[in-house]
Write a protein that holds these residues in place. Structure first.
Motif, PDB file in Angstrom:
ATOM      1  N   LEU A 210     -37.064   4.349   1.346  1.00 41.63           N
ATOM      2  CA  LEU A 210     -37.941   3.977   0.235  1.00 41.63           C
ATOM      3  C   LEU A 210     -37.450   2.725  -0.482  1.00 41.63           C
ATOM      4  O   LEU A 210     -38.247   1.941  -1.011  1.00 41.63           O
ATOM      5  N   LEU A 211     -36.134   2.526  -0.474  1.00 41.22           N
ATOM      6  CA  LEU A 211     -35.560   1.416  -1.230  1.00 41.22           C
ATOM      7  C   LEU A 211     -35.180   0.227  -0.350  1.00 41.22           C
ATOM      8  O   LEU A 211     -34.424  -0.641  -0.776  1.00 41.22           O
ATOM      9  N   SER A 212     -35.711   0.185   0.842  1.00 44.34           N
ATOM     10  CA  SER A 212     -35.346  -0.897   1.748  1.00 44.34           C
ATOM     11  C   SER A 212     -36.362  -2.039   1.763  1.00 44.34           C
ATOM     12  O   SER A 212     -36.120  -3.062   2.384  1.00 44.34           O
ATOM     13  N   GLY A 213     -37.492  -1.900   1.069  1.00 45.34           N
ATOM     14  CA  GLY A 213     -38.519  -2.931   1.127  1.00 45.34           C
ATOM     15  C   GLY A 213     -39.045  -3.320  -0.235  1.00 45.34           C
ATOM     16  O   GLY A 213     -38.304  -3.412  -1.218  1.00 45.34           O
ATOM     17  N   ARG A 217     -37.921  -3.729  -4.971  1.00 46.17           N
ATOM     18  CA  ARG A 217     -38.116  -4.852  -5.887  1.00 46.17           C
ATOM     19  C   ARG A 217     -39.053  -4.471  -7.028  1.00 46.17           C
ATOM     20  O   ARG A 217     -38.833  -4.863  -8.182  1.00 46.17           O
ATOM     21  N   ARG A 218     -40.076  -3.691  -6.728  1.00 49.07           N
ATOM     22  CA  ARG A 218     -41.021  -3.277  -7.768  1.00 49.07           C
ATOM     23  C   ARG A 218     -40.314  -2.424  -8.820  1.00 49.07           C
ATOM     24  O   ARG A 218     -40.525  -2.603 -10.031  1.00 49.07           O
ATOM     25  N   LEU A 219     -39.472  -1.519  -8.368  1.00 55.77           N
ATOM     26  CA  LEU A 219     -38.749  -0.659  -9.297  1.00 55.77           C
ATOM     27  C   LEU A 219     -37.728  -1.449 -10.106  1.00 55.77           C
ATOM     28  O   LEU A 219     -37.559  -1.220 -11.306  1.00 55.77           O
ATOM     29  N   LYS A 350     -41.383   5.839 -12.117  1.00 51.01           N
ATOM     30  CA  LYS A 350     -40.549   4.779 -11.543  1.00 51.01           C
ATOM     31  C   LYS A 350     -39.166   5.277 -11.142  1.00 51.01           C
ATOM     32  O   LYS A 350     -38.343   4.499 -10.699  1.00 51.01           O
ATOM     33  N   SER A 351     -38.907   6.568 -11.338  1.00 50.15           N
ATOM     34  CA  SER A 351     -37.559   7.056 -11.054  1.00 50.15           C
ATOM     35  C   SER A 351     -37.533   8.245 -10.118  1.00 50.15           C
ATOM     36  O   SER A 351     -36.498   8.531  -9.531  1.00 50.15           O
ATOM     37  N   THR A 352     -38.624   8.967  -9.960  1.00 47.16           N
ATOM     38  CA  THR A 352     -38.625  10.166  -9.146  1.00 47.16           C
ATOM     39  C   THR A 352     -38.191   9.855  -7.731  1.00 47.16           C
ATOM     40  O   THR A 352     -38.717   8.964  -7.083  1.00 47.16           O
ATOM     41  N   ARG A 353     -37.197  10.612  -7.265  1.00 46.98           N
ATOM     42  CA  ARG A 353     -36.605  10.504  -5.925  1.00 46.98           C
ATOM     43  C   ARG A 353     -35.823   9.212  -5.728  1.00 46.98           C
ATOM     44  O   ARG A 353     -35.369   8.912  -4.647  1.00 46.98           O
ATOM     45  N   LEU A 354     -35.713   8.367  -6.773  1.00 46.52           N
ATOM     46  CA  LEU A 354     -34.999   7.103  -6.634  1.00 46.52           C
ATOM     47  C   LEU A 354     -33.954   6.991  -7.725  1.00 46.52           C
ATOM     48  O   LEU A 354     -34.097   7.530  -8.804  1.00 46.52           O
ATOM     49  N   ASN A 355     -32.888   6.236  -7.448  1.00 45.87           N
ATOM     50  CA  ASN A 355     -31.846   6.139  -8.463  1.00 45.87           C
ATOM     51  C   ASN A 355     -31.086   4.822  -8.392  1.00 45.87           C
ATOM     52  O   ASN A 355     -30.031   4.704  -8.976  1.00 45.87           O
TER      53      ASN A 355
END
Length: 363
Positions: A210-213, A217-219, A350-355
């Motif tokens: 999820l954080l590779s593209g 940047r959007r987050l 903007k944070s669910t499942r991401l950190n």
């Protein structure tokens, strides 16, 4: 108090072969390694910077008023350990990068003790000692369990885990499954827990994907906007000067609301079309503003960060989120609570499942 061996390692292992030689005391133990989640990396960094800190010790104590079969209790603890990879995990560095090492089998650390001759003070001192005992992330174990038996039907069960492998949701899972396995082992009617279909490794890989593209940047853009400018320190009036360094000596205060007040708060949240959390958070913000005189306040709030796929897993999923509320005016409460609710919802989306997005911002 016993010091952690991790601080005495002069030449840490730097490749998987060295790590296998150090950690595999059982030839049948297979070790799989994979990266840390972004959630875990923050805990790892704290450990590297503060190796003597016990701030990440997660400890629970349960008092039993019934007879316990110690051998069955040990088997139940082992069953939970066998089921959840997090309880069989240690950590190391490979070429400068932290990795987690999942062992195919680790004997549970369980220490039953007869304390019938101890005074209550001696017992409490021992509970405190084990609560504040350091963990060795490289050699483990990162999960320890003790059963102190005062009488045949009076026991104190203390278990501790390092935060890098657990959170409070996980603690609830652990307790529920421990009791299930204990009762199942003693019973002739076996009722198995459904097998786990996902793992913490799945969570890590999905998070990296999820954080590779463009999503990353959007987050990051969102959190850069939320945390831009000078970040204020909360200036509360205190009865003594604040410490210059973190001591991690806090406290927890639990306030129970009666049924009548709880219903009134829920009705008020419905009236404002907000969640109960947003309602109470808005009230908390107003309290902080009253005491500090500030109109720009940052508050940390943990998210469970769970999905249907991870709901039954033990592991560190919780996501600390920064909620920033800036309001120079003095709006009516109804408008203020809706503004706060929007901030909470935006941060949640903007944070669910991401950190990682706000970890990458220097603040």
């Amino acid at each position: 108090m016993k010091q952690s061996p991790v601080s005495n390692i002069e030449e840490p292992a730097t490749n998987l072969a060295q790590i296998n030689n150090q950690l595999t005391s059982n030839p049948s133990d297979e070790i799989k390694h994979y990266p840390l989640s972004y959630n875990q990396r923050s805990i790892w960094l704290h450990h590297v910077l503060n190796p003597q800190s016990v701030a990440n010790n997660v400890v629970q104590t349960i008092y039993f008023q019934n007879k316990i079969d110690i051998q069955v209790f040990r088997e139940a603890l082992q069953a939970v350990t066998n089921r959840h990879a997090a309880l069989r995990t240690t950590f190391a560095e490979i070429e400068g990068e932290p990795v987690q090492l999942v062992h195919s089998y680790r004997p549970v650390f369980f220490q039953p003790e007869d304390v019938s001759a101890w005074s209550e003070e001696e017992l409490q001192n021992r509970l405190s000692e084990e609560s504040y005992r350091l963990f060795d992330l490289q050699d483990g174990p990162l999960f320890r369990a003790f059963l102190f038996s005062q009488e045949p039907q009076k026991h104190v069960f203390l278990f501790s885990m390092h935060h890098i492998i657990t959170d409070m949701w996980s603690i609830a899972i652990f307790i529920k499954e421990l009791f299930h396995h204990y009762n199942e082992i003693q019973s002739t009617a076996k009722k198995k827990i459904p097998p786990l279909r996902h793992s913490y490794q799945d969570f890590v890989l999905k998070q990296q994907e999820l954080l590779s593209g463009s999503e990353a940047r959007r987050l990051q853009t969102f959190w850069e906007q939320q945390l831009q400018g000078e970040l204020p320190l909360l200036n509360l009036p205190t009865d003594k000067p604040p410490q210059k360094s973190l001591a991690h000596q806090g406290a927890v205060h639990v306030l129970t609301l009666n049924e009548q007040l709880s219903k009134r708060l829920a009705d008020l949240a419905n009236e404002h079309d907000t969640s109960l959390f947003s309602q109470l958070f808005a009230a908390y913000q107003i309290l902080l503003r009253r005491y500090s005189g500030q109109d720009d306040i940052l508050v940390g709030s943990p998210q469970a960060n769970r999905t249907a796929e991870t709901a039954r897993l033990i592991g560190y999923f919780v996501n600390p989120v920064i909620l920033r509320v800036k309001e120079e005016e003095n709006p009516p409460f109804s408008r203020f609570v809706r503004q706060v609710h929007q901030i909470v919802e935006d941060a949640d989306r903007k944070s669910t499942r991401l950190n990682s997005s706000h970890d990458q911002i220097s603040y």
